[in-house]
Motif scaffolding. Structure first.
Motif, PDB file in Angstrom:
ATOM      1  N   GLU A 151       0.849  -1.188   0.000  1.00 24.22           N
ATOM      2  CA  GLU A 151       0.000   0.000   0.000  1.00 24.22           C
ATOM      3  C   GLU A 151       0.889   1.243   0.000  1.00 24.22           C
ATOM      4  N   GLU A 195      -5.209  -6.991   8.125  1.00 23.72           N
ATOM      5  CA  GLU A 195      -5.703  -6.868   6.751  1.00 23.72           C
ATOM      6  C   GLU A 195      -4.642  -6.300   5.811  1.00 23.72           C
ATOM      7  N   HIS A 196      -3.765  -5.463   6.334  1.00 28.80           N
ATOM      8  CA  HIS A 196      -2.664  -4.944   5.512  1.00 28.80           C
ATOM      9  C   HIS A 196      -1.749  -6.089   5.079  1.00 28.80           C
ATOM     10  N   LYS A 199      -3.328  -7.983   2.188  1.00 26.62           N
ATOM     11  CA  LYS A 199      -3.170  -7.302   0.908  1.00 26.62           C
ATOM     12  C   LYS A 199      -1.772  -7.506   0.345  1.00 26.62           C
ATOM     13  N   LYS A 203      -1.084  -9.490  -3.221  1.00 29.48           N
ATOM     14  CA  LYS A 203      -0.485  -8.769  -4.348  1.00 29.48           C
ATOM     15  C   LYS A 203       0.824  -9.434  -4.783  1.00 29.48           C
TER      16      LYS A 203
END
Length: 431
Positions: A151, A195-196, A199, A203
């Protein structure tokens, strides 16, 4: 860039061409700026070198085997200076070190050349467009990348570098160019986990097989964090939460793709008080140098060697010091040795890291002064085994500049340096 050839390897093409003392200007018309240029452009079988000898420019034709080393040595291994890190990561261990230590310990490298040559991790924030193109052209692979999060805004926050988010695009570019990558996520409690973390895994794993592996490592926190971002260490409960996510994705990818892709560092299992996985869990051990699977390899090497050694006939006692994290595991190995050879007794001493404090518990960061302070009057023998990771490469000095000789004198023992290989560890203990 002109580079002076300080020496040549005996019997090499460079020796035959008498390059020692000359200044190398180019190979096949390509300027040599650093070791990667030199290695890449000198790999061919037919080379034209532009060399200055004093004030005279010469063009030399070199015939050799393809990929045979040319044989030149330079003033520094990289030829160029190492690239230093431009980030101020919230978890950076160097920023958490006390003052007064060796100057070299405070240098932060972030150099893609060291990634390729020695396996160091890079953040990508140091790379210019020229260097990105060169990695693709030379197909420099694998490259090890400290990602931490996919992110962009969160990566900027964690690394305190305004470019940290935008350079994430290089990972996609490398994947498209067929560059193999090993990625690392240093996890900070409540920052880039949960949750980070999901991700990031999804990815990066979507770029498999270009992204060959992803390691997740807990951040190391010392007591020297005044003025730094407030971070909390992982405990058993929060380590279990992270490990559940890592295992969920690892199990899924193992089933779907035949490889786990995402690998927890050994610390997660120890913090979560869960068993270390078996050998097959780690596949080809793609992140072994990053602390992923080290304990399993050490355990299996040690246990496999127990029945193949020649043991001393007489009683033997040895003391061994290690960090608090590994102490229960090392003690388990020593008990297995004692079960087979009851006359050999190894006393394991966990060393609390008072020097760094915080949650620092690994053997590699134990200092000489902590060894001396905590082992005074507690040793059962005249021999003290210490893991080689406690010492610098020359194997003579601890992080705090205390020498092996100083420890021997203070504790009145002979220090025996214990290798990280399990079989070699056993041999050193019983010799």
């Amino acid at each position: 860039m002109a580079v002076r050839v300080t020496d040549v390897e005996k019997g090499s093409p460079a020796e035959a061409a008498k390059l020692a003392g000359g200044t190398l200007l180019s190979i096949d018309g390509n300027e040599i700026n650093d070791m990667l240029d030199y290695e890449f452009y000198s790999s061919g079988a037919h080379l034209e070198l532009a060399v200055m000898r004093g004030a005279k420019l010469e063009y030399l034709q070199i015939e050799k085997e393809e990929y045979q080393p040319l044989g030149c040595s330079f003033e520094s291994y990289l030829i160029d200076k190492k690239h230093s890190c431009k980030n101020k990561c919230m978890f950076c261990f160097i920023d958490q070190m006390p003052k007064g230590m060796r100057e070299t310990l405070y240098f932060k490298d972030d150099d893609e050349r060291l990634s390729f040559l020695f396996g160091n991790y890079v953040t990508l924030t140091n790379l210019s467009a020229h260097e990105i193109d060169r990695i693709k052209k030379m197909h420099i692979s694998p490259i090890n990348i400290s990602v931490h999060t996919v992110e962009p805004e969160l990566r900027v926050k964690m690394m305190r570098n305004k470019h940290a988010g935008e350079v994430l695009r290089y990972i996609d570019e490398f994947a498209e160019a067929g560059i193999e990558m090993n990625c690392q996520l240093v996890l900070c409690r409540g920052i880039n986990d949960g949750e980070h973390l999901r991700k990031s895994i999804e990815k990066l794993a979507s770029l498999y097989p270009a992204v060959k592996s992803i390691a997740a490592v807990p951040s190391g926190l010392t007591k020297y964090r005044d003025g730094l971002y407030p971070l909390e260490p992982y405990d058993c409960e929060t380590a279990c939460q992270v490990l559940d996510i890592l295992e969920e994705y690892g199990d899924r990818y193992q089933k779907e793709r035949g490889e786990r892709i995402i690998y927890p560092a050994d610390e997660w299992f120890l913090l979560a008080q869960r068993p270390i996985p078996q050998d097959e869990y780690y596949g080809e051990y793609p992140q072994l140098e990053n602390g992923v699977g080290m304990w399993r390899t050490l355990h299996d090497e040690f246990m496999n060697a127990l029945d193949t050694q020649r043991y001393p006939r007489f009683p033997r006692r040895v003391d061994v010091a290690t960090g608090t994290l590994a102490a229960p595991l090392i003690r388990m190995l020593m008990e297995a040795l004692h079960d087979r050879q009851p006359h050999i007794r190894v006393e394991v001493h966990p060393i609390q890291n008072d020097f760094f404090g915080g949650n620092v518990s690994v053997a590699g960061l134990v200092t000489g002064q902590d060894l001396i302070a905590q082992l005074q009057g507690k040793l059962k023998s005249r021999v003290l085994g210490i893991p080689e990771v406690m010492l610098r490469e020359e194997r003579d000095r601890f992080l705090d500049d205390i020498t092996v000789e100083q420890v021997e004198k203070a504790l009145k023992v002979k220090v025996r340096i214990i290798p990280q290989n399990g079989e070699e560890m056993l041999r050193e203990l019983i010799r």
